[in-house]
Design a protein around this motif. Structure first.
Motif, PDB file in Angstrom:
ATOM      1  N   LEU A 457      78.483  88.829  13.634  1.00 43.28           N
ATOM      2  CA  LEU A 457      77.902  89.027  14.965  1.00 43.28           C
ATOM      3  C   LEU A 457      78.579  88.056  15.910  1.00 43.28           C
ATOM      4  CD1 LEU A 457      75.712  90.349  16.797  1.00 43.28           C
ATOM      5  CD2 LEU A 457      74.292  88.345  16.275  1.00 43.28           C
ATOM      6  N   ASP A 458      79.302  88.586  16.876  1.00 47.99           N
ATOM      7  CA  ASP A 458      80.009  87.783  17.873  1.00 47.99           C
ATOM      8  C   ASP A 458      79.349  88.021  19.226  1.00 47.99           C
ATOM      9  OD1 ASP A 458      82.817  86.220  18.226  1.00 47.99           O
ATOM     10  OD2 ASP A 458      82.391  87.445  20.004  1.00 47.99           O
ATOM     11  N   VAL A 459      78.856  86.956  19.835  1.00 49.98           N
ATOM     12  CA  VAL A 459      78.063  87.065  21.063  1.00 49.98           C
ATOM     13  C   VAL A 459      78.733  86.246  22.158  1.00 49.98           C
ATOM     14  CG1 VAL A 459      75.807  86.656  22.107  1.00 49.98           C
ATOM     15  CG2 VAL A 459      75.957  87.301  19.702  1.00 49.98           C
ATOM     16  N   ASN A 460      78.920  86.856  23.311  1.00 52.30           N
ATOM     17  CA  ASN A 460      79.327  86.104  24.497  1.00 52.30           C
ATOM     18  C   ASN A 460      78.538  86.617  25.692  1.00 52.30           C
ATOM     19  OD1 ASN A 460      80.673  88.456  25.490  1.00 52.30           O
ATOM     20  ND2 ASN A 460      82.549  87.879  24.374  1.00 52.30           N
ATOM     21  N   LYS A 461      78.903  86.184  26.892  1.00 53.14           N
ATOM     22  CA  LYS A 461      78.108  86.546  28.062  1.00 53.14           C
ATOM     23  C   LYS A 461      78.255  88.018  28.431  1.00 53.14           C
ATOM     24  CE  LYS A 461      78.143  81.887  30.019  1.00 53.14           C
ATOM     25  NZ  LYS A 461      78.506  81.024  31.166  1.00 53.14           N
ATOM     26  N   GLN A 462      79.334  88.646  27.958  1.00 53.47           N
ATOM     27  CA  GLN A 462      79.575  90.042  28.331  1.00 53.47           C
ATOM     28  C   GLN A 462      78.981  91.037  27.331  1.00 53.47           C
ATOM     29  OE1 GLN A 462      82.305  87.685  28.372  1.00 53.47           O
ATOM     30  NE2 GLN A 462      81.582  87.377  30.476  1.00 53.47           N
ATOM     31  N   ARG A 463      78.926  90.664  26.010  1.00 57.15           N
ATOM     32  CA  ARG A 463      78.499  91.653  25.030  1.00 57.15           C
ATOM     33  C   ARG A 463      78.123  90.974  23.714  1.00 57.15           C
ATOM     34  NH1 ARG A 463      81.293  89.683  21.739  1.00 57.15           N
ATOM     35  NH2 ARG A 463      83.528  89.897  21.394  1.00 57.15           N
ATOM     36  N   ALA A 464      77.361  91.707  22.897  1.00 54.44           N
ATOM     37  CA  ALA A 464      77.061  91.310  21.516  1.00 54.44           C
ATOM     38  C   ALA A 464      77.718  92.345  20.614  1.00 54.44           C
ATOM     39  CB  ALA A 464      75.558  91.261  21.270  1.00 54.44           C
ATOM     40  N   GLN A 465      78.608  91.898  19.742  1.00 52.74           N
ATOM     41  CA  GLN A 465      79.399  92.813  18.919  1.00 52.74           C
ATOM     42  C   GLN A 465      79.145  92.576  17.437  1.00 52.74           C
ATOM     43  OE1 GLN A 465      83.329  94.006  20.185  1.00 52.74           O
ATOM     44  NE2 GLN A 465      84.216  93.428  18.199  1.00 52.74           N
ATOM     45  N   GLY A 466      78.873  93.658  16.705  1.00 55.17           N
ATOM     46  CA  GLY A 466      78.737  93.612  15.268  1.00 55.17           C
ATOM     47  C   GLY A 466      79.962  94.199  14.599  1.00 55.17           C
ATOM     48  N   GLU A 467      80.437  93.520  13.535  1.00 56.86           N
ATOM     49  CA  GLU A 467      81.664  93.928  12.854  1.00 56.86           C
ATOM     50  C   GLU A 467      81.422  93.942  11.351  1.00 56.86           C
ATOM     51  OE1 GLU A 467      84.128  91.409  16.248  1.00 56.86           O
ATOM     52  OE2 GLU A 467      84.426  90.941  14.118  1.00 56.86           O
ATOM     53  N   TRP A 468      81.771  95.053  10.701  1.00 54.82           N
ATOM     54  CA  TRP A 468      81.529  95.194   9.275  1.00 54.82           C
ATOM     55  C   TRP A 468      82.818  94.924   8.495  1.00 54.82           C
ATOM     56  CZ3 TRP A 468      79.204  98.134  13.004  1.00 54.82           C
ATOM     57  CH2 TRP A 468      77.806  98.174  12.986  1.00 54.82           C
ATOM     58  N   TYR A 469      82.721  94.001   7.535  1.00 54.13           N
ATOM     59  CA  TYR A 469      83.828  93.653   6.646  1.00 54.13           C
ATOM     60  C   TYR A 469      83.423  93.961   5.211  1.00 54.13           C
ATOM     61  CZ  TYR A 469      86.136  91.146  10.465  1.00 54.13           C
ATOM     62  OH  TYR A 469      86.764  90.823  11.642  1.00 54.13           O
ATOM     63  N   TYR A 470      84.354  94.530   4.436  1.00 53.40           N
ATOM     64  CA  TYR A 470      84.028  94.967   3.085  1.00 53.40           C
ATOM     65  C   TYR A 470      84.960  94.355   2.050  1.00 53.40           C
ATOM     66  CZ  TYR A 470      81.307  98.480   5.586  1.00 53.40           C
ATOM     67  OH  TYR A 470      80.409  99.106   6.417  1.00 53.40           O
ATOM     68  N   SER A 471      84.362  93.935   0.924  1.00 49.33           N
ATOM     69  CA  SER A 471      85.134  93.496  -0.234  1.00 49.33           C
ATOM     70  C   SER A 471      85.729  94.720  -0.925  1.00 49.33           C
ATOM     71  CB  SER A 471      84.233  92.743  -1.219  1.00 49.33           C
ATOM     72  OG  SER A 471      83.585  91.658  -0.583  1.00 49.33           O
ATOM     73  N   ASP A 472      86.904  94.559  -1.517  1.00 56.25           N
ATOM     74  CA  ASP A 472      87.512  95.696  -2.198  1.00 56.25           C
ATOM     75  C   ASP A 472      86.806  96.018  -3.513  1.00 56.25           C
ATOM     76  OD1 ASP A 472      88.473  93.385  -3.504  1.00 56.25           O
ATOM     77  OD2 ASP A 472      90.278  94.435  -4.184  1.00 56.25           O
ATOM     78  N   ARG A 473      86.053  95.026  -4.084  1.00 55.53           N
ATOM     79  CA  ARG A 473      85.337  95.242  -5.325  1.00 55.53           C
ATOM     80  C   ARG A 473      84.314  94.131  -5.499  1.00 55.53           C
ATOM     81  NH1 ARG A 473      89.793  94.543  -9.947  1.00 55.53           N
ATOM     82  NH2 ARG A 473      87.972  95.103 -11.216  1.00 55.53           N
ATOM     83  N   VAL A 474      83.335  94.356  -6.355  1.00 52.60           N
ATOM     84  CA  VAL A 474      82.380  93.305  -6.706  1.00 52.60           C
ATOM     85  C   VAL A 474      82.235  93.171  -8.215  1.00 52.60           C
ATOM     86  CG1 VAL A 474      81.076  93.457  -4.567  1.00 52.60           C
ATOM     87  CG2 VAL A 474      80.392  94.867  -6.529  1.00 52.60           C
ATOM     88  N   ASP A 475      82.923  94.031  -8.977  1.00 54.41           N
ATOM     89  CA  ASP A 475      82.818  93.957 -10.429  1.00 54.41           C
ATOM     90  C   ASP A 475      83.720  92.889 -11.033  1.00 54.41           C
ATOM     91  OD1 ASP A 475      85.146  95.317  -9.769  1.00 54.41           O
ATOM     92  OD2 ASP A 475      85.041  96.673 -11.503  1.00 54.41           O
ATOM     93  N   ALA A 476      84.502  92.202 -10.201  1.00 57.66           N
ATOM     94  CA  ALA A 476      85.362  91.107 -10.639  1.00 57.66           C
ATOM     95  C   ALA A 476      85.642  90.230  -9.424  1.00 57.66           C
ATOM     96  CB  ALA A 476      86.673  91.639 -11.222  1.00 57.66           C
TER      97      ALA A 476
END
Length: 616
Positions: A457-476
């Motif tokens: 969540l990146d917030v400044n005076k102009q806007r609040a922006q949500g950004e989704w980041y994903y791991s390539d795997r979680v089994d290792a």
């Protein structure tokens, strides 16, 4: 090999062979007491920052019945410019956790802190106080739902590596209560049973804080947390849970008390008002830019969830409870910050298929209270309303639609919601094709139902922006991630818009990370052991069952002895030769065990560790 190793842990000479062994343990298991950190195996953490104060935390592993721990805070990683220091006592009644509310700090300032015990230093932690006044920007990592059974905490690893956020917001399901193998089988958990007692919850928290990725994330950033259901039991409410049967698992009120007590011991959260010992809803003020209200939509006031398919028409049905609902509305009305943000466990936006509610556990199961909240926002012209959510193990970006909502323009939306996916946990509480979800919920501006990771969540005076980041795997273990999508809410509007570009952090976010290793004090004599000890539960002894937890660094047979004050063996158990890893052994003690002090000894090869236990 050094003999007669005490429960303190021995400090080890990290020569090339030793370093390689530790690195291998951490890489393969990511769940080992690093001997270089003894006796502070569980690391350090900070949380609940204010403009002039912050909580710092650690946990000491000691054979002594009580411990006096020194702490200090400085403005540099070398700990030369000390600005605060003191001592703290801990013992078994706090599960040997240490929590300090350091006050008198300067706003918007990075600090470093560490703990000492008997000339042994912890790793240094980095934390940061909240800003005051005119603020240009803020940046947070949002996480939830980290089931160890489903894999590795690669999202935590990647957040640590960013070095560009002000704090981590954890929206719940920090631990899970299930027995080993019941909710994923990639990694094992201890205790192996479903956790029910205070000792069980303490052990599960201890298990999680041995994870390398979680420990390093806590080391580098302050956390602001709330619990969800799995810190106690699945789909919990004020008086029970779907995963609790009173006939065989005891009173839910006891289980709730045990779980919340362990949470307050093991998490860097400020202790609540003594008159409300389980109250965790609270506010954080980030200058004039953002007010953050962290809510408890799980245990504080939630009525029991309705059955699937049931229509909820009761106008007094509550998810938050009367006091918390009133508090939230008052804080929203009083806020003068540009952005008003709720940190919340369960999805607020409607989620339906063919007009039917899909999940009664989220706000859809409490529609009257949701409407009252939204009416408050509209009636008092509260702008820039943002909700942050976890729980559902998937990613969503929503407008919050009022009656007459227009998807094409965002008209008649009350605000926006960013939902973070899980760190590892899988599954949705329903099985509906994505095309139906999209067509049935036009206020949904982004969703992804399989990938694991985190939200920025990146917030400044102009806007609040949500950004989704994903791991390539979680089994290792993996350090590969990808940026997937971003949505933003412009200042003065009430709806989401799309962008293909992630935000860029201000250079001021990049402060010097805390070093990974403890400072060398000149007194250490470090060798690599066969075995290191964690703890015994419960202590004081209040049942005939005793659980001993220890870690083997190589395949070895361990023998456990329980002796009384004059050295008589009253219980003995030999564990089968096993591979390296975290071990849990249960012993049954004599039913007529007398009051007094007992010595628990674990022997593996020539290494011996000891711990005192008390029978009251």
């Amino acid at each position: 090999m050094l003999k007669n190793i005490t429960w303190l842990g021995v400090f080890f000479t990290l020569n090339a062979i030793t370093q390689s062994a530790v690195a291998q343990v951490n890489h393969t298991a990511r769940l080992a007491p690093d001997p270089a950190l003894a006796p502070f195996y569980h690391g350090v953490a900070s949380g609940d920052p204010l403009s002039n104060a912050v909580i710092i935390w650690t946990r000491i592993t000691t054979p002594d019945s009580s411990a006096t721990v020194q702490w200090r805070m400085a403005t540099d990683t070398g700990m030369t410019n000390i600005i605060q220091q003191g001592t703290a006592q801990t013992d078994a009644t706090h599960d040997y956790c240490v929590k300090i509310d350091v006050i008198g700090l300067s706003p918007n300032t990075t600090y470093y802190y560490e703990f000492d015990y008997q000339q042994s230093a912890s790793i240094r932690g980095r934390t940061k106080t909240l800003p005051v006044g005119d603020i240009d920007s803020l940046r947070f990592a949002i996480v939830s739902c980290s089931a160890m059974g489903y894999g590795y905490f690669n999202a935590y690893n990647r957040i640590t590596a960013r070095n560009d956020i002000d704090a981590v917001l954890h929206l719940g399901d920090y631990i899970y209560e299930y027995a080993n193998g019941e909710f994923g089988s990639v990694r094992s958990v201890t205790p192996t049973n479903e956790i029910l007692t205070l000792a069980d919850y303490r052990m599960r928290h201890a298990d999680y804080k041995l994870d390398t990725d979680l420990r390093r994330l806590h080391q580098q950033y302050p956390f602001i947390t709330v619990w969800d259901d799995h810190e106690t039991a699945n789909d919990s409410w004020t008086g029970g849970a779907a995963n609790h049967t009173e006939g065989t698992e005891g009173l839910f009120i006891d289980r709730r008390s045990y779980s919340t007590r362990a949470y307050f011991e093991w998490m860097p959260i400020r202790l609540p008002d003594p008159l409300h010992p389980q109250r965790i809803y609270r506010k954080f003020q980030f200058g004039d830019l953002m007010d953050l209200m962290m809510l408890d939509t799980r245990l504080e006031g939630r009525e029991q969830q309705s059955a699937a398919g049931q229509t909820n028409t009761d106008p007094n049905r509550t998810l938050m409870g009367i006091d918390q609902f009133s508090w939230t509305c008052n804080k929203l009305r009083q806020s003068t910050a540009r952005w008003k943000v709720l940190g919340n466990q369960v999805m607020m936006a409607p989620l339906k298929a063919f007009g039917q509610v899909l999940n009664q556990d989220q706000w859809d199961g409490y529609p009257a209270e949701r409407q009252k909240l939204w009416d408050t926002i509209i009636t008092h012209n509260i702008t820039n309303f943002v909700v942050l959510t976890g729980d559902i193990h998937t990613s969503w970006g929503h407008d919050l639609p009022l009656s007459g909502y227009v998807a094409a323009t965002g008209a008649n939306s009350v605000g926006v919601e960013f939902v973070t996916t899980s760190v590892t946990s899988v599954g949705l509480p329903f099985n509906v094709p994505n095309i139906i979800l999209q067509n049935s919920n036009p206020h949904c501006k982004y969703f992804e139902t399989t990938k694991k990771g985190y939200l920025i969540l990146d917030v400044n005076k102009q806007r609040a922006q949500g950004e989704w980041y994903y791991s390539d795997r979680v089994d290792a273990p993996s350090t590969t991630e990808s940026f997937a999508a971003a949505r933003y809410n412009l200042n003065g509007t009430r709806f989401l818009q799309a962008t293909t570009s992630p935000s860029v952090a201000s250079p001021t976010k990049f402060t010097t990370p805390a070093p990974l290793n403890p400072r060398f004090t000149g007194t250490e004599n470090k060798l690599f052991p066969i075995i290191s000890a964690l703890d015994i539960y419960p202590n004081p002894l209040n049942t005939n069952d005793l659980t001993v937890r220890y870690y083997l660094y190589q395949k070895q047979t361990a023998t456990i002895f329980v002796t009384d004050a004059i050295g008589r063996i009253i219980a003995k158990q030999m564990a089968v030769a096993d591979e390296a890893g975290l071990k849990q052994e249960r012993l049954t003690l004599p039913s007529n065990l007398a009051k007094g002090v007992y010595l628990i000894t674990v022997k593996a090869g020539n290494d011996v560790i000891t711990k005192k236990a008390v029978k009251l």
